[in-house]
Motif scaffolding. Sequence first.
Motif, PDB file in Angstrom:
ATOM      1  N   ARG A   1      66.942  47.001  28.088  1.00  0.00           N
ATOM      2  CA  ARG A   1      66.729  46.030  29.299  1.00  0.00           C
ATOM      3  C   ARG A   1      67.812  45.310  29.662  1.00  0.00           C
ATOM      4  NH1 ARG A   1      61.949  42.013  27.689  1.00  0.00           N
ATOM      5  NH2 ARG A   1      63.560  41.471  26.403  1.00  0.00           N
ATOM      6  N   LYS A   2      67.700  45.242  31.051  1.00  0.00           N
ATOM      7  CA  LYS A   2      68.919  44.477  31.667  1.00  0.00           C
ATOM      8  C   LYS A   2      68.739  43.022  31.347  1.00  0.00           C
ATOM      9  CE  LYS A   2      68.252  46.050  35.986  1.00  0.00           C
ATOM     10  NZ  LYS A   2      68.495  46.068  37.365  1.00  0.00           N
TER      11      LYS A   2
ATOM     12  N   HIS B   1      73.835  45.048  28.387  1.00  0.00           N
ATOM     13  CA  HIS B   1      72.380  44.785  28.444  1.00  0.00           C
ATOM     14  C   HIS B   1      72.000  44.943  27.066  1.00  0.00           C
ATOM     15  CE1 HIS B   1      72.441  49.235  27.274  1.00  0.00           C
ATOM     16  NE2 HIS B   1      73.312  49.191  28.092  1.00  0.00           N
TER      17      HIS B   1
ATOM     18  N   GLU C   1      61.235  49.171  33.883  1.00  0.00           N
ATOM     19  CA  GLU C   1      62.435  49.439  34.488  1.00  0.00           C
ATOM     20  C   GLU C   1      62.834  50.713  34.546  1.00  0.00           C
ATOM     21  OE1 GLU C   1      65.488  46.968  32.134  1.00  0.00           O
ATOM     22  OE2 GLU C   1      64.686  45.262  32.786  1.00  0.00           O
TER      23      GLU C   1
ATOM     24  N   HIS D   1      70.877  54.626  30.244  1.00  0.00           N
ATOM     25  CA  HIS D   1      70.633  53.592  31.335  1.00  0.00           C
ATOM     26  C   HIS D   1      71.572  53.478  32.474  1.00  0.00           C
ATOM     27  CE1 HIS D   1      71.390  49.091  31.695  1.00  0.00           C
ATOM     28  NE2 HIS D   1      70.123  48.923  32.016  1.00  0.00           N
TER      29      HIS D   1
ATOM     30  N   ASP E   1      60.188  57.426  38.736  1.00  0.00           N
ATOM     31  CA  ASP E   1      60.285  56.067  38.842  1.00  0.00           C
ATOM     32  C   ASP E   1      59.819  55.221  40.081  1.00  0.00           C
ATOM     33  OD1 ASP E   1      62.347  56.585  40.611  1.00  0.00           O
ATOM     34  OD2 ASP E   1      63.996  56.333  39.636  1.00  0.00           O
TER      35      ASP E   1
ATOM     36  N   ASP F   1      65.950  52.320  36.309  1.00  0.00           N
ATOM     37  CA  ASP F   1      67.412  52.039  35.593  1.00  0.00           C
ATOM     38  C   ASP F   1      67.370  52.977  34.579  1.00  0.00           C
ATOM     39  OD1 ASP F   1      68.699  50.471  37.382  1.00  0.00           O
ATOM     40  OD2 ASP F   1      68.247  48.681  36.364  1.00  0.00           O
TER      41      ASP F   1
END
Lengths: 171, 775
Positions: free
Chosen positions: B400-401, B395, A94, A145, A117, A97
């Motif tokens: 992690r989402k 999250h 991810e 995040h 990314d 993000d």
Amino acid sequence: MKSLNIAFILFLTTIFAFSACQKEDVTEEENINVVKMKVGSLSFAWSDTDGDGGAAPKIDTIRLTTSTTSDFSVVFEDGSVSPAKDLTTEIVAESNDHLLVFTPTGANLTFSSLSKDGNGKDFGQTGKIAVGAASTGSLQIILLHQPNKSATDPSKTGTQDRVVTFPVVVK
Amino acid sequence: MNKRLCPFVMSIALGGLLTAQADCTFTLKGRIIDTEKHAVAFANIYVKELSQGVVADESGFFTIKNLCHQTYTLDMSHVECNHKTQQVHIDGNTEGVFELQHDVKVLQNVIIQSKRVQLTETQAHTQISGSDLEQKQGQNLGEMLRSIAGVSSLNVGSTISKPVVQGLHSDRVLILNNGVRQEGQQWGLDHAPEIDPFIADRISVVKGASAVKYGVGAIGGVILVEPRALRDTIGLGGEVNIQGASNGRMGILSSFLEGRNSLLGWRVQGTFKRGGNLMTPQYFLSNTGVLEANGSVMLDFRVKNVKNEVFFSHFYTEIGIFQDSHIGNTQDLLNAIARGKPAKDAEFTYTIARPAQRVQHDILKWKASIPTGDIGRLTLQAAGQYNHRKEYDFHRPNGRKYLTFDTVQIAFQMPSAQLRADWEHRPFKNWHGGLGTEGFYQLNNTYAGGLIPDFQQATAGIYWTERWRRYPSPFELEGGVRYDYRQLWVDSTRYGQQNKQFVYANISASVGAIYHIQKWGKLSFNLGTAWRSPNVNELFSDGVHHGNASFETGDPTLVPERALNGTLSLSIKTAHFEAEANVYQNHIQHFIYLSPDSVPRVTIRGVFPAFTYRQTDALLRGGDWTAKLKLTGGLWWTNAVSILFAHDQTNDSWLPLMPANRIEQGLKYEAESFKSLKNPFISTNIVVVSKQKHVPTKQNSDGTWSAQDYAEPPDGYVRVDAYAGFETHLGKLDAHFGLRITNLLNTQYRDYTDRFRYFADAQGRNISLSAKLIF
């Protein structure tokens, strides 16, 4: 007294229903409680495997040699299980993000060639670290995040998932 | 304001007088008694149509002469209660009336209303019922009560709201939901009481320490949520409430159906509520939707002379947590404060996304009222409760989402069981009172995440209260004493507490007096002492409290809090002026609060300011006042004031999170009924809240002082609300229509006791329309 009995039975049934209430499946949380800074063949750990409370975190001092340039990588682990579980790949998956922000204070460290990314923007899980003249200080690593990577200062956006500060000695 | 329940019952014997020929020669003979069938002496009976009244004698008998063949409205009042109005049809030719004359059993059927005797509290108390309550319905409990002087709310936005009574809240204020002590996860700031206010037709707030009647913990006050009694006549009935509100585009449907046959009385009730993202004057707040689905069933039936009542209620809610308020660490919070508004523009949606809460609460209650011969009445009550709270983070902690609701971060299950027996003796000489005992058991199971260890808790208590009153003496005296024993078991490796036991036991007591000032006023004084044992979070917290961006540490050696509370109240009621004024002082020894540590705590999410639960001596002093003055015709001026000074005696500082002083001014115009339009009114209320200047402070490195907080308390504000309503008939249905506009001028403001103040403005204008159909 019949209705009284019915009331009692009703009451007991519901008490039973309460106790029989379904327990939902709770997958054991995987939790990052170790952050490792790997520089070349060296590895420095910031670890708090018993969680926030309890014992104080164990923090290695990052000791580096002057005037060197090495590859670095940041590794995230759950150290509460044995062997420790590597969770870095989940963050890499991810990368859009997430953003790693490195802030040295007092220590002569320069970061470059940060990994990108999926959109070609900075991610920073790996890269190069240039060590300058002899110095002491600290290095703060923030795992952000959902930062706004287009912002002038992305480090002020998103939420700070992990924030660790290592003492640094450059000799 | 204070529509207190009238404690008496009127039974009318139309005796020996009905000569059935000429008009206006009838005589009405009646007697006023209470539910214990004892005389109520010296009550006033006023016949509206004749504009004349009589006073009952010492045995409760009265006679009204020269009545015509028509229906009369009797207004009955007594110093202990407000007016009660009852229509009586005088018809000399009716056979039934003649029978009453001779038949005592039939006479009992003419008992018009049968409600429990409720003596006036010597403590300060306020009740919302009738049209006042109707006007507030649709809001949550905290918001409904905050219009009461001395009551405010602690909010996390407008969807999560906890009532605060004279500065105290959570575990220091008990909530009784239809007589059952509500047992939820009350310790968290973002844990609102799990109650559907549509169940209630009366909500009362008793201010100040009230442990004798209600048990351990009630050092700040008690909130009683009481449903209306089931209908007492055979047949069917019901009500449908429909509401729509502009802000959050909220829709509410709440209805009930009730009936009575020869065997039992019943009511089935349900509420459904759905709202989307709320709007401040300038922007939407992302993820602030709410969904609520509640239902309840109430039954009553007699088995011989035992009156049984069964009540079951189910409460379920899903609440979206404003995304900006969900912060990871101190820096996130400081970034949000610096931004001054939400990071992202939100749009309207009903969808509730993570972060969110899902909370379920069930109550099952059985109550039996058993006459014990001539000497009194025994009430038994058994109740079970189940509280299930699930909190979902935005999250997972590893970054992690996690956008679906299949994994929960924090989940608590808390079943509780209560048993109580109360025996009320019939008045003996001039003493009226009773004694009782109560047992309670509770289990808390944290099956995911969590900040507190699992625990079990058992409490047993015993009390005795007496009241003295002799008519016509203007004095009433009251006293009570209670003993409670509580045991707490904690077994948690994580918290280093293996099979630990904690025992807390102590006495609560209260004395009170009322002095009736002629017909128009009442002066009351109450002195009470109560205690509260430390809660599990205060004993064992050890980690980051994300909502507060602080590292909180509990202390297992905390001792119980002890409150000594004195209140002096004056209430005045005349045709043109009504007022209630209270001054109080609540001294709380060993008051538990979060006190800052000198060294911050290092965690893997960064460095957090550290706080430890410590104890201090707190002194809460204040006054509240409500008044209503008739200006002219149907125009009333209303006024309410709440003042509080909450001082930390040990550290010579102020206590945090206390409501700021507040003044409300209003005008209400009650118009004459016009054709089928009944009781129309329009009113406006101006709420003025001052800036909270009494907050704990710290000295900065440059020598200046600032609030011991991430942001200074917000400025004071003025908010204007408006209401209107009327009653009418739709075919055979009675219909009530209402309009409520909160924040009429769409004022931008932030409130000190709203946690969202760090992140966003308070809710903007909200226009709410309601219709209530009664059948």
